[in-house]
Design a protein around this motif. Structure first.
Motif, short mmCIF file in Angstrom:
data_model
loop_
_atom_site.label_atom_id
_atom_site.label_comp_id
_atom_site.label_asym_id
_atom_site.label_seq_id
_atom_site.Cartn_x
_atom_site.Cartn_y
_atom_site.Cartn_z
N ALA A 76 114.47 42.41 14.02
CA ALA A 76 114.48 41.77 15.34
C ALA A 76 114.82 42.78 16.43
CB ALA A 76 115.47 40.61 15.36
N HIS A 77 115.66 43.78 16.11
CA HIS A 77 115.97 44.83 17.08
C HIS A 77 114.68 45.55 17.48
CE1 HIS A 77 120.27 44.36 16.37
NE2 HIS A 77 120.50 45.26 17.31
N ALA A 78 113.86 45.89 16.49
CA ALA A 78 112.61 46.60 16.77
C ALA A 78 111.66 45.73 17.58
CB ALA A 78 111.95 47.03 15.46
N SER A 79 111.48 44.48 17.16
CA SER A 79 110.51 43.61 17.85
C SER A 79 110.98 43.25 19.25
CB SER A 79 110.26 42.34 17.02
OG SER A 79 111.44 41.61 16.81
N ASN A 80 112.26 42.96 19.42
CA ASN A 80 112.78 42.61 20.74
C ASN A 80 112.64 43.76 21.73
OD1 ASN A 80 113.60 39.91 20.61
ND2 ASN A 80 115.52 40.42 19.61
N SER B 120 113.61 51.90 22.70
CA SER B 120 113.31 51.05 21.55
C SER B 120 113.42 51.83 20.24
CB SER B 120 111.90 50.46 21.69
OG SER B 120 111.57 49.67 20.57
N PHE B 121 112.90 53.07 20.24
CA PHE B 121 112.95 53.89 19.02
C PHE B 121 114.39 54.24 18.64
CE2 PHE B 121 108.39 55.79 19.39
CZ PHE B 121 107.88 54.54 19.09
N VAL B 122 115.23 54.46 19.66
CA VAL B 122 116.66 54.73 19.37
C VAL B 122 117.29 53.53 18.68
CG1 VAL B 122 118.92 54.99 20.47
CG2 VAL B 122 117.03 56.45 21.17
N TRP C 103 116.15 53.49 15.11
CA TRP C 103 116.86 54.49 14.30
C TRP C 103 118.25 54.00 13.90
CZ3 TRP C 103 121.17 57.38 16.32
CH2 TRP C 103 121.71 58.27 15.40
N THR C 104 118.95 53.35 14.81
CA THR C 104 120.30 52.88 14.49
C THR C 104 120.28 51.88 13.34
OG1 THR C 104 120.29 51.01 16.08
CG2 THR C 104 121.02 53.17 16.89
N ARG C 105 119.25 51.06 13.26
CA ARG C 105 119.19 50.04 12.21
C ARG C 105 118.97 50.67 10.84
NH1 ARG C 105 122.03 46.58 14.07
NH2 ARG C 105 121.18 44.92 12.75
N ASP D 159 110.41 47.44 7.59
CA ASP D 159 110.91 46.37 8.47
C ASP D 159 110.76 46.79 9.93
OD1 ASP D 159 111.71 45.16 6.11
OD2 ASP D 159 113.79 45.80 6.32
N ILE D 160 111.09 48.06 10.18
CA ILE D 160 111.01 48.60 11.54
C ILE D 160 109.56 48.64 12.01
CG2 ILE D 160 111.40 50.63 12.97
CD1 ILE D 160 113.98 49.20 12.17
#
Length: 245
Positions: free
Chosen positions: A127-131, A156-158, A161-163, A173-174
């Motif tokens: 969800a972090h990537a999609s949001n 967004s890419f940062v 990476w954190t996830r 997933d990313i």
């Protein structure tokens, strides 16, 4: 078309890609650095990016001359988050039910965690990537500034990476989260564009002080500056954490 052969080929591809996905995750997950642990913890926290959202709202407010235009854009951005993140969390994750790396019975014990954080049970897709990517694509299409596009995509890419660093998402997933976020951001912008034809949302300007859609470069600079200062804040917190351990 032979659907059975197609499904079999897809199943074989999944069987082939999943082990690679897991190995890639273990290659980028975690480290022995307290500095990076603190940095990632700050960067992955939603509250860290509140100043960026405020700056984006300010940019929209200053470059649209009616309340209706502002409300339409804010509603569109909210729709991006709703479709990108809520659909993922409420439908896709429980339906696909792919374990997060930290909860995966096969490799969970090998995954480095930060302060014991393991996330929920399921992680497909991120969800972090999609949001974040839906917001990045939406505002890139809305504003049409190369500098803003680069800044928001890197933001967004940062987050992506954190996830992976935290071990709560596989690269697959990313990737799927980015793909869905891109589709959502583009679709919502297109919807707004169709509505905008009626409400005259876009005004063409031919000037180095404005983007093609009428956004002032000085206001875009504010958004980028806020993003840079937020990153510096995260770096400063990470440095200070080394002296408070």
């Amino acid at each position: 078309m032979d659907w059975n052969a197609l499904f079999e080929a897809f199943a074989n591809f999944i069987d082939w890609i999943i082990p690679i996905d897991k190995q890639m995750l273990l290659a980028v997950n975690g480290s022995s650095s307290l500095f990076f642990d603190s940095l990632v913890k700050t960067l992955t926290t939603a509250a860290t990016w509140i100043p960026l959202y405020v700056a984006l709202f300010y940019m929209v407010l200053k470059n649209n001359d009616t309340v209706l235009k502002v409300l339409l854009i804010v509603a569109a951005a909210g729709l991006c988050v709703l479709l990108a993140g809520t659909v993922d969390d409420a439908i896709v994750k429980p339906l696909v039910a792919r374990w997060r790396p930290t909860k995966d019975p096969e490799i969970g014990i090998l995954v480095d965690t930060v302060n014991g954080y393991r996330g929920g049970n399921y992680g497909f897709f991120s969800a972090h990537a999609s949001n974040t990517f839906s917001i990045a694509i939406f505002f890139s299409l809305l504003v049409r500034s190369r500098a803003l596009t680069v800044a928001l995509v890197l933001w967004s890419f940062v987050n992506c990476w954190t996830r992976m660093y935290l071990g709560v998402h596989y690269p697959g997933d990313i990737f799927c989260g980015l793909l869905w976020g891109g589709i959502v951001g583009t679709s919502v912008w297109y919807l707004l564009h169709r509505i905008g034809i009626r409400y005259s949302l876009s005004t063409k300007h031919i000037s180095t002080y404005y983007t093609p859609t009428g956004y002032q470069m000085t206001h875009i600079d504010i958004v980028i500056s806020v993003l840079v200062f937020t990153l510096l804040y995260a770096l400063l917190r990470a440095c200070l954490s080394l002296y408070t351990m």
